[in-house]
Motif scaffolding. Structure first.
Motif, PDB file in Angstrom:
ATOM      1  N   ALA A 161       0.952  -1.235  -0.153  1.00 46.12           N
ATOM      2  CA  ALA A 161       0.098  -0.009  -0.119  1.00 46.12           C
ATOM      3  C   ALA A 161       0.706   1.134  -0.149  1.00 46.12           C
ATOM      4  O   ALA A 161       0.628   2.065  -0.754  1.00 46.12           O
ATOM      5  CB  ALA A 161      -1.017  -0.086   1.322  1.00 46.12           C
ATOM      6  N   ALA A 162       1.939   1.120   0.783  1.00 45.29           N
ATOM      7  CA  ALA A 162       3.002   2.340   0.895  1.00 45.29           C
ATOM      8  C   ALA A 162       3.590   2.699  -0.517  1.00 45.29           C
ATOM      9  O   ALA A 162       3.463   3.639  -1.006  1.00 45.29           O
ATOM     10  CB  ALA A 162       3.973   2.108   1.879  1.00 45.29           C
ATOM     11  N   ALA A 163       3.809   1.561  -1.385  1.00 42.02           N
ATOM     12  CA  ALA A 163       4.426   1.573  -2.678  1.00 42.02           C
ATOM     13  C   ALA A 163       3.617   2.132  -3.775  1.00 42.02           C
ATOM     14  O   ALA A 163       3.567   3.030  -4.489  1.00 42.02           O
ATOM     15  CB  ALA A 163       4.830   0.246  -2.862  1.00 42.02           C
ATOM     16  N   GLU A 164       2.328   1.812  -3.568  1.00 43.57           N
ATOM     17  CA  GLU A 164       1.084   2.438  -4.524  1.00 43.57           C
ATOM     18  C   GLU A 164       1.067   4.007  -4.071  1.00 43.57           C
ATOM     19  O   GLU A 164       0.655   4.732  -5.043  1.00 43.57           O
ATOM     20  CB  GLU A 164      -0.185   1.741  -4.241  1.00 43.57           C
ATOM     21  N   VAL A 165       0.965   4.142  -2.658  1.00 44.63           N
ATOM     22  CA  VAL A 165       0.908   5.583  -2.605  1.00 44.63           C
ATOM     23  C   VAL A 165       1.922   6.532  -2.887  1.00 44.63           C
ATOM     24  O   VAL A 165       1.519   7.614  -3.452  1.00 44.63           O
ATOM     25  CB  VAL A 165       0.736   6.166  -0.818  1.00 44.63           C
ATOM     26  N   ILE A 166       3.093   6.146  -3.063  1.00 43.44           N
ATOM     27  CA  ILE A 166       4.182   6.666  -3.539  1.00 43.44           C
ATOM     28  C   ILE A 166       4.238   6.969  -5.119  1.00 43.44           C
ATOM     29  O   ILE A 166       4.471   7.523  -5.708  1.00 43.44           O
ATOM     30  CB  ILE A 166       5.628   6.302  -3.037  1.00 43.44           C
ATOM     31  N   GLY A 167       4.067   5.554  -5.798  1.00 42.06           N
ATOM     32  CA  GLY A 167       4.150   5.325  -7.058  1.00 42.06           C
ATOM     33  C   GLY A 167       2.936   5.638  -7.741  1.00 42.06           C
ATOM     34  O   GLY A 167       3.230   6.054  -8.930  1.00 42.06           O
ATOM     35  N   LEU A 168       1.825   5.681  -7.136  1.00 40.28           N
ATOM     36  CA  LEU A 168       0.411   6.053  -7.975  1.00 40.28           C
ATOM     37  C   LEU A 168       0.048   5.119  -9.115  1.00 40.28           C
ATOM     38  O   LEU A 168      -0.148   5.988 -10.096  1.00 40.28           O
ATOM     39  CB  LEU A 168       0.560   7.717  -8.048  1.00 40.28           C
ATOM     40  N   PRO A 169       0.133   4.136  -9.283  1.00 38.72           N
ATOM     41  CA  PRO A 169      -0.373   3.221 -10.108  1.00 38.72           C
ATOM     42  C   PRO A 169      -1.905   3.617 -10.293  1.00 38.72           C
ATOM     43  O   PRO A 169      -2.576   3.579  -9.217  1.00 38.72           O
ATOM     44  CB  PRO A 169      -0.047   1.828 -10.142  1.00 38.72           C
ATOM     45  N   GLU A 170      -2.307   3.871 -11.352  1.00 40.97           N
ATOM     46  CA  GLU A 170      -3.755   4.098 -11.716  1.00 40.97           C
ATOM     47  C   GLU A 170      -4.805   2.844 -11.300  1.00 40.97           C
ATOM     48  O   GLU A 170      -4.426   1.812 -11.668  1.00 40.97           O
ATOM     49  CB  GLU A 170      -4.114   4.277 -13.356  1.00 40.97           C
ATOM     50  N   TRP A 204     -10.884   3.684   2.988  1.00 43.52           N
ATOM     51  CA  TRP A 204      -9.912   2.714   2.293  1.00 43.52           C
ATOM     52  C   TRP A 204      -8.821   2.109   2.857  1.00 43.52           C
ATOM     53  O   TRP A 204      -8.410   1.097   2.784  1.00 43.52           O
ATOM     54  CB  TRP A 204      -9.104   3.676   1.009  1.00 43.52           C
ATOM     55  N   THR A 205      -8.678   2.841   4.141  1.00 40.18           N
ATOM     56  CA  THR A 205      -7.911   2.273   5.213  1.00 40.18           C
ATOM     57  C   THR A 205      -8.346   0.930   5.759  1.00 40.18           C
ATOM     58  O   THR A 205      -7.815  -0.152   6.041  1.00 40.18           O
ATOM     59  CB  THR A 205      -7.425   3.171   6.396  1.00 40.18           C
ATOM     60  N   ALA A 206      -9.848   1.069   6.035  1.00 39.60           N
ATOM     61  CA  ALA A 206     -10.554  -0.194   6.507  1.00 39.60           C
ATOM     62  C   ALA A 206     -10.455  -1.187   5.389  1.00 39.60           C
ATOM     63  O   ALA A 206     -10.327  -2.603   5.622  1.00 39.60           O
ATOM     64  CB  ALA A 206     -11.922   0.349   6.787  1.00 39.60           C
ATOM     65  N   VAL A 207     -10.529  -0.619   4.319  1.00 34.35           N
ATOM     66  CA  VAL A 207     -10.589  -1.862   3.211  1.00 34.35           C
ATOM     67  C   VAL A 207      -9.155  -2.666   3.235  1.00 34.35           C
ATOM     68  O   VAL A 207      -9.296  -3.955   3.207  1.00 34.35           O
ATOM     69  CB  VAL A 207     -10.902  -1.213   1.721  1.00 34.35           C
TER      70      VAL A 207
END
Length: 230
Positions: free
Chosen positions: A171-180, A202-205
């Motif tokens: 999740a941290a990688a997605e927040v930084i990399g922002l893949p669509e 989204w955190t609960a998800v």
């Protein structure tokens, strides 16, 4: 939390559980929601599975080869000690954003699984192994009758820890990399636009997904352990 959210403009800083739950219910029917969940799950859990396979293979090879074990020790120690953010930023130089969460998840999973499986193999009763060699027990029977009962408790413990790590790191990688079309992207957009209920939803998800995948995978491991004991 509910009291803080009740203050004027408090919802910008802290959403109440009711607001977060209501927003989650709004998101559930959306196709974009399920696409984000599917994309993130495939990449993060895919990284977990790939890393588990590689870690088990290398642990099996290193258990009887001290040179290989010594060769792998430094990189495993580096991965254990280096902050996740450093790997994410460095990996962005090599990889596209879509592959980032898979790579980072796999990287974080490898050390605990490799080290625990290696320890389990090294703790296998040498008398049983010698007896199997003397009576020329086929490898398949040795695998199911000796190795799996010994190693699976170590692997289960490592997998339980690694599944939590891979979702946090992924999740941290997605927040930084922002893949669509991912959960991490939705978290980032919630932060940018001060959509605090979305952030909590989204955190609960992520928490629910991590729990579902952990229970499902550990149930599969327990089932395999039951077959190995028979």
């Amino acid at each position: 939390m509910a009291l803080a959210a009740a203050y004027p403009h408090g919802g910008l800083l802290l959403a109440s559980p009711i607001q977060a739950a209501a927003r989650l219910l709004e998101l559930l029917p959306s196709a974009a929601f399920w696409r984000a969940v599917g994309n993130s799950s495939a990449r993060i859990f895919g990284g977990f599975l790939l890393s588990c396979a590689l870690a088990v293979l290398l642990a099996a090879l290193a258990a009887g080869r001290p040179r290989l074990r010594d060769l792998l020790a430094p990189p495993v120690a580096v991965v254990k000690a280096t902050p996740v953010a450093s790997f994410i930023i460095l990996a962005l130089v090599w990889l596209d954003a879509g592959s980032l969460s898979l790579f980072i998840s796999a990287l974080m999973v490898f050390p605990p699984v490799y080290l625990n499986v290696l320890e389990g193999l090294r703790q296998t009763d040498p008398k049983l192994l010698e007896l199997a060699r003397v009576y020329r027990v086929p490898f398949r029977r040795r695998l199911w009758g000796i190795y799996l009962p010994q190693v699976l408790p170590y692997f289960r413990s490592a997998a339980s820890l690694a599944l939590g790590l891979c979702w946090k790191a992924g999740a941290a990688a997605e927040v930084i990399g922002l893949p669509e079309g991912t959960v991490g992207e939705r978290l980032y957009m919630a932060k940018v636009y001060y959509q605090t209920p979305d952030l909590f939803a989204w955190t609960a998800v992520i928490l629910v997904l991590a729990a579902i995948f952990e229970r499902g995978f550990l149930a599969a491991v327990d089932a395999l352990a039951g077959k190995a004991v028979r």
